[in-house]
Design an enzyme around this catalytic site. Structure first.
Site, PDB file in Angstrom:
ATOM      1  N   ASP A 286       0.839  -1.197   0.000  1.00  0.00           N
ATOM      2  CA  ASP A 286       0.000   0.000   0.000  1.00  0.00           C
ATOM      3  C   ASP A 286       0.876   1.250   0.000  1.00  0.00           C
ATOM      4  O   ASP A 286       1.885   1.309   0.705  1.00  0.00           O
ATOM      5  CB  ASP A 286      -0.900   0.005   1.244  1.00  0.00           C
ATOM      6  CG  ASP A 286      -2.088   0.942   1.106  1.00  0.00           C
ATOM      7  OD1 ASP A 286      -2.239   1.556   0.043  1.00  0.00           O
ATOM      8  OD2 ASP A 286      -2.863   1.049   2.075  1.00  0.00           O
TER       9      ASP A 286
ATOM     10  N   HIS B 273      -8.362  -0.461  -9.392  1.00  0.00           N
ATOM     11  CA  HIS B 273      -8.278   0.518  -8.311  1.00  0.00           C
ATOM     12  C   HIS B 273      -7.117   1.488  -8.558  1.00  0.00           C
ATOM     13  O   HIS B 273      -7.259   2.706  -8.364  1.00  0.00           O
ATOM     14  CB  HIS B 273      -8.077  -0.206  -6.975  1.00  0.00           C
ATOM     15  CG  HIS B 273      -7.798   0.720  -5.829  1.00  0.00           C
ATOM     16  ND1 HIS B 273      -8.762   1.529  -5.271  1.00  0.00           N
ATOM     17  CD2 HIS B 273      -6.651   0.974  -5.141  1.00  0.00           C
ATOM     18  CE1 HIS B 273      -8.235   2.244  -4.286  1.00  0.00           C
ATOM     19  NE2 HIS B 273      -6.959   1.926  -4.193  1.00  0.00           N
TER      20      HIS B 273
END
Length: 316
Positions: free
Chosen positions: A152, A226
């Site tokens: 992330d 995404h």
């Protein structure tokens, strides 16, 4: 940045640490609430030193955000040009909810006990002038992965690109050196996510799971990943980055698995456009498939003024 306007920004670009606490507060209606809040925010630097001095290698930092509804009362200063409450974003299937919050304290350290001690001293100082809206403790998971198993924050700006992407400049001089903050607390349906093959998960995220390699964007007008939906460009084709300091949180015993999204940006519209693309879809109707497995419980916008501005809040 202009060198003619003296300011000291908060540590919005502090390094990612092993532990973090996200503390959202509302200001109460007690008689001295605003006076107490102003005094505490002005002296938070001293409070931070009192905790960080115990281990200077622990990278302790605290960033303070002030919400739209509280800005005028707390600062008595001109409003940041883009500051407004978090707007609900409703798509055909998923909704980015809007939730209240007057103050945000983003507390970070390599040591969980330092985050704990600072929060305790902070709340003792604020007393009954505030009420806790949400308190979430995050942790670093392996090599900066979320609980879905992917790295992330890869798209974060680095080096000289950080202040350019994060800190307000001459376009809004009264709040120069500040930063917009958007927070969302997502919970994941881990069991459903695990039913997907790795290739399906990678298609949703837009990166490979093992080595974090970026996958090619899908053709226009088709389902985007995404990664693609969270990449924002303006009408001139210039890409605008934000700084994410997301952290996993949860409890296997209670079946809670989540990601606390926190994004810092020089321009609030960048994050809001990102959320529009995710929840409504680009093209509309083709929402971010990650939302089929991740549900936002909160959504709040804040502005982190410069440390120089915070220090003036206790001036009569």
């Amino acid at each position: 940045m202009s060198s003619r306007v003296p300011f000291k920004p908060q540590q919005v670009d502090a390094p990612l640490t092993q532990s973090a606490t996200f503390l959202v507060l509302s200001i109460t209606d007690t008689a001295d609430a605003i006076r107490t809040v102003r005094s505490t925010l002005a002296s938070v630097g001293d409070l931070s030193k009192n905790v960080s001095i115990r281990d200077l290698s622990a990278s302790f930092a605290c960033t303070i955000g002030i919400g739209s509804d509280a800005w005028d009362r707390v600062t008595r200063l001109p409003r940041p040009a883009e500051l407004h409450p978090f707007p609900e974003v409703k798509g055909n299937k998923h909704t980015a909810v809007s939730t209240p919050g007057d103050l945000l304290f983003h507390i970070r350290s390599e040591r969980r006990d330092l985050c704990f001690e600072f929060e305790k001293q902070l709340l003792d100082t604020l007393g009954d002038s505030v009420k806790v809206v949400d308190e979430t403790v995050g942790f670093r998971y392996f090599d900066v992965r979320d609980l879905l198993g992917f790295v992330d924050g890869t798209a974060n700006p680095v080096g000289p690109g950080v202040p350019t992407s994060v800190l307000v400049a001459e376009e809004d001089t009264p709040v120069i050196g500040g930063s917009y903050i958007v927070i969302q607390k997502y919970v994941h349906d881990i069991n459903s996510w695990r039913t997907l093959k790795a290739e399906q998960q990678e298609s949703i995220i837009g990166r490979t799971k093992f080595d974090n390699m970026e996958l090619d964007d899908a053709p226009l007008q088709q389902q985007q990943s995404h990664k693609s939906l969270a990449t924002i460009s303006d009408s001139n084709g210039n890409e605008h980055e934000i700084l994410r300091d997301n952290m996993p949180f949860g409890s296997p015993g209670s079946g809670e698995f989540g990601t606390y999204f926190i994004g810092y940006s020089r321009r609030l519209w960048v994050i809001e456009k990102m959320l529009q693309r995710m929840f409504v879809g680009e093209p509309p109707g083709l929402h971010d498939r990650l939302l089929d497995f991740s549900t936002p419980l909160t959504g709040t916008t804040f502005f982190a003024p410069s440390a120089s501005l915070l220090e003036t809040l206790d001036d009569d």
